[in-house]
Design a protein around this motif. Structure first.
Motif, mmCIF file in Angstrom:
data_model
loop_
_atom_site.group_PDB
_atom_site.id
_atom_site.type_symbol
_atom_site.label_atom_id
_atom_site.label_comp_id
_atom_site.label_asym_id
_atom_site.label_seq_id
_atom_site.Cartn_x
_atom_site.Cartn_y
_atom_site.Cartn_z
ATOM 1 N N UNK A 72 0.812 -1.213 0.000
ATOM 2 C CA UNK A 72 0.000 0.000 0.000
ATOM 3 C C UNK A 72 0.844 1.261 0.000
ATOM 4 N N UNK A 73 1.876 1.289 0.853
ATOM 5 C CA UNK A 73 2.753 2.459 0.919
ATOM 6 C C UNK A 73 3.523 2.641 -0.385
ATOM 7 N N UNK A 74 3.922 1.533 -0.996
ATOM 8 C CA UNK A 74 4.656 1.605 -2.262
ATOM 9 C C UNK A 74 3.775 2.190 -3.368
ATOM 10 N N UNK A 75 2.532 1.757 -3.416
ATOM 11 C CA UNK A 75 1.597 2.281 -4.420
ATOM 12 C C UNK A 75 1.390 3.779 -4.227
ATOM 13 N N UNK A 76 1.211 4.193 -2.969
ATOM 14 C CA UNK A 76 1.013 5.618 -2.678
ATOM 15 C C UNK A 76 2.249 6.422 -3.063
ATOM 16 N N UNK A 77 3.436 5.900 -2.719
ATOM 17 C CA UNK A 77 4.678 6.618 -3.011
ATOM 18 C C UNK A 77 4.912 6.738 -4.514
ATOM 19 N N UNK A 78 4.674 5.660 -5.245
ATOM 20 C CA UNK A 78 4.856 5.692 -6.702
ATOM 21 C C UNK A 78 3.871 6.668 -7.334
ATOM 22 N N UNK A 79 2.638 6.627 -6.850
ATOM 23 C CA UNK A 79 1.628 7.546 -7.380
ATOM 24 C C UNK A 79 2.024 8.995 -7.122
ATOM 25 N N UNK A 80 2.559 9.255 -5.932
ATOM 26 C CA UNK A 80 2.975 10.621 -5.600
ATOM 27 C C UNK A 80 4.141 11.072 -6.478
ATOM 28 N N UNK A 81 5.099 10.152 -6.686
ATOM 29 C CA UNK A 81 6.287 10.523 -7.468
ATOM 30 C C UNK A 81 5.955 10.767 -8.933
ATOM 31 N N UNK A 82 4.832 10.244 -9.400
ATOM 32 C CA UNK A 82 4.432 10.431 -10.797
ATOM 33 C C UNK A 82 3.595 11.694 -11.009
ATOM 34 N N UNK A 83 3.273 12.372 -9.927
ATOM 35 C CA UNK A 83 2.483 13.591 -10.070
ATOM 36 C C UNK A 83 3.310 14.674 -10.759
ATOM 37 N N UNK A 84 2.642 15.579 -11.465
ATOM 38 C CA UNK A 84 3.361 16.581 -12.283
ATOM 39 C C UNK A 84 3.960 17.720 -11.461
ATOM 40 N N UNK A 85 4.802 17.345 -10.486
ATOM 41 C CA UNK A 85 5.518 18.367 -9.729
ATOM 42 C C UNK A 85 6.918 18.522 -10.316
ATOM 43 N N UNK A 86 7.437 19.730 -10.284
ATOM 44 C CA UNK A 86 8.782 19.980 -10.802
ATOM 45 C C UNK A 86 9.796 19.719 -9.690
ATOM 46 N N UNK A 87 10.134 18.431 -9.514
ATOM 47 C CA UNK A 87 11.058 18.054 -8.447
ATOM 48 C C UNK A 87 12.472 17.801 -8.956
ATOM 49 N N UNK A 88 12.638 17.772 -10.255
ATOM 50 C CA UNK A 88 13.961 17.565 -10.832
ATOM 51 C C UNK A 88 14.562 16.241 -10.401
ATOM 52 N N UNK A 89 15.839 16.281 -10.005
ATOM 53 C CA UNK A 89 16.545 15.059 -9.591
ATOM 54 C C UNK A 89 16.104 14.550 -8.219
ATOM 55 N N UNK A 90 15.291 15.351 -7.542
ATOM 56 C CA UNK A 90 14.855 14.971 -6.200
ATOM 57 C C UNK A 90 13.632 14.057 -6.216
ATOM 58 N N UNK A 91 13.092 13.800 -7.408
ATOM 59 C CA UNK A 91 11.840 13.047 -7.489
ATOM 60 C C UNK A 91 11.967 11.664 -6.832
ATOM 61 N N UNK A 92 13.065 10.945 -7.127
ATOM 62 C CA UNK A 92 13.251 9.600 -6.572
ATOM 63 C C UNK A 92 13.421 9.668 -5.059
ATOM 64 N N UNK A 93 14.245 10.633 -4.602
ATOM 65 C CA UNK A 93 14.480 10.767 -3.164
ATOM 66 C C UNK A 93 13.187 11.114 -2.430
ATOM 67 N N UNK A 94 12.418 12.026 -3.001
ATOM 68 C CA UNK A 94 11.145 12.404 -2.383
ATOM 69 C C UNK A 94 10.200 11.201 -2.345
ATOM 70 N N UNK A 95 10.209 10.418 -3.428
ATOM 71 C CA UNK A 95 9.364 9.220 -3.463
ATOM 72 C C UNK A 95 9.740 8.234 -2.373
ATOM 73 N N UNK A 96 11.064 8.056 -2.152
ATOM 74 C CA UNK A 96 11.528 7.132 -1.107
ATOM 75 C C UNK A 96 11.125 7.634 0.272
#
Length: 336
Positions: free
Chosen positions: A153-177
């Motif tokens: 469940x947490x993985x699905x939520x995190x992946x969904x969040x990381x795919x949102x159209x936010x301009x996170x640049x290289x931080x997207x993976x770290x923010x997802x983790x």
């Protein structure tokens, strides 16, 4: 054949052999010096007597069989019926012994009258232990299953969040983790919540076990404590988090009836009654158990145990009576 030789030959003690002689089953010959002498016929008769006794046939019936006054087959039929009754009686005794031992029940005679009629229930309400309990105890097996579900469940939520159209640049993976870790921890920590109107949330991972000498329970102390306790259960280290209170140390038990509105996911809610249990201990500590789910037989056990073991009970709506009778709480309280 002398008595000591006969003992070795057929495996009967001299006292048993002389008892059979006294009852008239055998008549050994006597030598001039008074010693008994057992001929082949007597030896064979003793072997038959031993065989019949092993079949639980009484001495009187054996004598009647040997004297031709009782048919052997008829005797077997009678013993067959009696043996079946004994087996049924012994099975009942064994079931009672198993019940008291497996459930760790206190020495209360009335508990033996409660039969095992627990039915499996859906929606995650199955019992997880053999002991008598309010609620559902968190066991290592249940915790590991919840761990897998929570991880997914947490993985699905995190992946969904990381795919949102936010301009996170290289931080997207770290923010997802980070988002995954935080979500995972929160889902575990709050899996003990008991205040939601949703049915499944109200008995999750908490129980009070009623054992032979007292109650055994986990006291909620907030999300961090819940998180530690959850993983302690996963690794079989939960004992440091558990509390035990002897029955004689319980000052008071309050059984509180409440009206709630429940929803099963639809916009509609329906009215229902629930019971809370508040334990007050002689050292001043309290333990409040919200809306416990109780299977029928456990309800009967618990009501009987607390009435016998707890010094003072406040039960204005006689909930314990309904529990002992196996009456549905809604059916019992509606209209009162």
């Amino acid at each position: 054949m002398k008595t000591n030789e006969l003992e070795k030959e057929i495996g009967l003690s001299k006292y048993t052999i002389r008892y059979y002689e006294k009852e008239g089953l055998i008549q050994p010959k006597r030598e001039e010096n008074g010693y008994r002498d057992y001929d082949d016929e007597t030896v064979q008769k003793l072997k038959i007597i031993k065989f019949l006794r092993n079949l639980q046939i009484s001495v009187d019936d054996i004598k009647a069989i040997l004297d031709g006054e009782l048919d052997f087959r008829h005797c077997l039929k009678i013993n067959q019926v009696n043996m079946q009754k004994q087996i049924e009686s012994m099975n009942e005794i064994k079931d009672t012994i198993d019940d008291y031992y497996d459930k760790d029940l206190p020495l209360i005679e009335e508990l033996s009258e409660i039969k095992n009629n627990n039915n499996k229930m859906g929606l995650g309400f199955q019992k997880t232990t053999s002991t008598v309990s309010l609620g559902r105890k968190l066991t290592p097996e249940l915790a590991r299953r919840q761990l897998i579900i929570t991880f997914i469940g947490a993985l699905v939520v995190a992946v969904s969040f990381s795919r949102m159209p936010y301009d996170l640049g290289n931080m997207r993976v770290l923010v997802g983790i980070v988002f995954f870790i935080v979500t995972f921890m929160l889902m575990i920590a709050f899996s003990f919540k008991q205040t939601s109107a949703m049915m499944l949330d109200n008995i999750l991972n908490q129980s009070v076990e009623f054992l032979s000498d007292g109650i055994y329970y986990y006291q909620f102390n907030g999300p961090i404590s819940n998180f530690k306790y959850f993983f302690a259960v996963v690794f079989n280290k939960k004992h440091q988090f558990m509390h035990k209170c002897l029955y004689e140390d319980i000052k008071k038990l309050e059984v509180i009836a409440k009206k709630k509105y429940m929803s099963t996911g639809s916009p509609l809610a329906y009215e229902t009654y629930v019971s809370d249990f508040k334990f007050t201990f002689k050292d001043g500590q309290t333990f409040y158990f919200y809306w416990p789910m109780i299977l029928n037989d456990d309800a009967r056990y618990i009501a009987t145990i607390v009435e016998k073991k707890v010094e003072y009970i406040e039960d204005p709506y006689n909930i314990l009576y309904a529990m002992k009778q196996g009456i549905n709480l809604n059916d019992y309280l509606i209209g009162r």
